[in-house]
Design a protein around this motif. Structure first.
Motif, PDB file in Angstrom:
ATOM      1  N   GLN A  47       0.842  -1.202   0.000  1.00 30.13           N
ATOM      2  CA  GLN A  47       0.000   0.000   0.000  1.00 30.13           C
ATOM      3  C   GLN A  47       0.880   1.256   0.000  1.00 30.13           C
ATOM      4  N   GLU A  51       1.329   4.156  -2.876  1.00 30.85           N
ATOM      5  CA  GLU A  51       1.020   5.574  -2.597  1.00 30.85           C
ATOM      6  C   GLU A  51       2.247   6.452  -2.829  1.00 30.85           C
ATOM      7  N   ASN A  52       3.431   5.849  -2.674  1.00 29.50           N
ATOM      8  CA  ASN A  52       4.693   6.593  -2.836  1.00 29.50           C
ATOM      9  C   ASN A  52       5.585   5.859  -3.832  1.00 29.50           C
TER      10      ASN A  52
END
Lengths: 250, 110
Positions: A47, A51-52
């Motif tokens: 996750q 997201e990054n």
């Protein structure tokens, strides 16, 4: 113009392996605990990486490790698992030992004990007592050797079946030797507390019976822990708690 | 966010209730479900959740199943028959507790 959706990032097999080693080094947990923690870490790491996109695996791993409570949390989980395994083990041992607390076995133990006590009581001198004791002990030890160790030498040793007559005989021989030695103690008690037992002779067999049964129970428990018992429930324990030997030692 | 000390005694009830509402769940799923249902007011940590799950499994209240998910394994928990009975009991006890607390916090309601 079509919007370019970034590809979702997943951990590779190698990443999974690195993470598993990391979790094992931090927690020392067995397989059963590690698969849960690994799953949790993987979901969080994937996750975070999605997201990054510029984040590396190591940074993501360390972030998640910090977020989920670091080594302290992992050790807490492993400790709780160890407690469950020990509880299960103790439950099984006590269940096995309660099998001893049946009237026929308890009565036979006490009869055997008082038989030895009677023999020692009628021997006139201490020197003769020692001789009789040593002779009987040697007989018991020799019989035990012939029954058990000859089969080890012949490489035909099998873990004893708790229901077998042979195992019952072996236990009987071991306990007979112990009971014979224990028969000396009440003689000393009777001698030292002769004044107390005057007029209270009925107390003597009760106190001694409780002592004998307690000692036999404790010696059975020690026997269970150190000999065949761990083999009898090994498969059951492995099915319930895979890799349990990495978590606890009995 | 709710004080973890207040939460401690209710963890078992929370876990049993969620598993009662779903056939089976895995650890991460339970933490996310609690977070979603309580709008982030209750956040179950790994260190709090897994010991509870292992304890309930040891007591025979939960059963487990290991499934392969891609390149790893996942452990799913579900209620046993004994677990189903326990849920009813726990929820009933908790309702009594909540009502009792309401009477203390709002005496006029009594």
């Amino acid at each position: 113009m079509m919007e370019h959706k970034p590809k979702r990032r997943y951990l590779t097999d190698h990443g999974m392996e690195l993470l598993d080693t990391f979790i094992y080094n931090k927690s020392g947990g067995g397989y059963d605990v590690r698969i849960e923690i690994l799953d949790h870490y993987v979901i969080e790491i994937e996750q975070l990486l999605n997201e990054n996109p510029k984040m590396t695996f190591i940074i993501a791993r360390n972030e998640v490790h910090k977020k989920l409570g670091e080594t302290r949390a992992l050790k807490k989980i492993v400790k709780a698992k160890q407690k469950q395994i020990r509880k299960y083990w103790n439950k099984k041992v006590n269940h096995f030992l309660i099998g001893y607390l049946k009237w026929p076995k308890m009565v036979m133990t006490l009869l055997l004990f008082f038989f030895f006590f009677s023999i020692i009581s009628v021997i006139p001198s201490q020197r003769h007592t020692m001789l009789v004791m040593l002779s009987l002990q040697s007989l018991v030890a020799s019989a035990s050797y012939l029954v058990q160790y000859r089969s080890i030498k012949a490489s035909s040793f099998k873990i004893a079946d708790p229901k077998s007559t042979l195992y019952s005989f072996e236990c009987f021989m071991e306990s007979a030797g112990t009971l014979f030695v224990m028969a000396l103690a009440p003689m000393h008690i009777q001698y030292l507390l002769a004044e107390y037992f005057e007029g209270r002779a009925w107390l003597f067999p009760i106190i001694i019976s409780i002592g004998v049964l307690s000692c036999t129970y404790l010696s059975l428990k020690a026997h269970a822990f150190h000999t065949e018992f761990r083999y009898w429930i090994k498969d059951e324990l492995e099915a319930k708690y895979p890799d349990y030997l990495k978590l606890v030692r009995f | 966010m709710v004080d973890p000390k207040l939460l401690r005694g209710s963890l078992e009830t929370i876990v049993l209730k969620l598993l009662d509402d779903h056939d089976e769940m895995y650890g991460y799923e339970i933490t996310q479900k609690v977070k979603a249902l309580t709008a982030d007011q209750i956040q179950l940590t790994e260190g709090a959740l897994y010991p509870i799950l292992h304890k309930l499994e040891g007591q025979g209240i939960l059963s487990t199943r290991i499934a392969s998910i891609g390149n790893r394994k996942r452990k799913y928990y579900s209620l046993t028959d004994e677990g189903n009975e326990r849920v009813t009991e726990k929820l009933s006890d908790f309702e009594v507790f909540v009502q009792s607390m309401q009477l203390i916090l709002n005496p006029k309601m009594g």
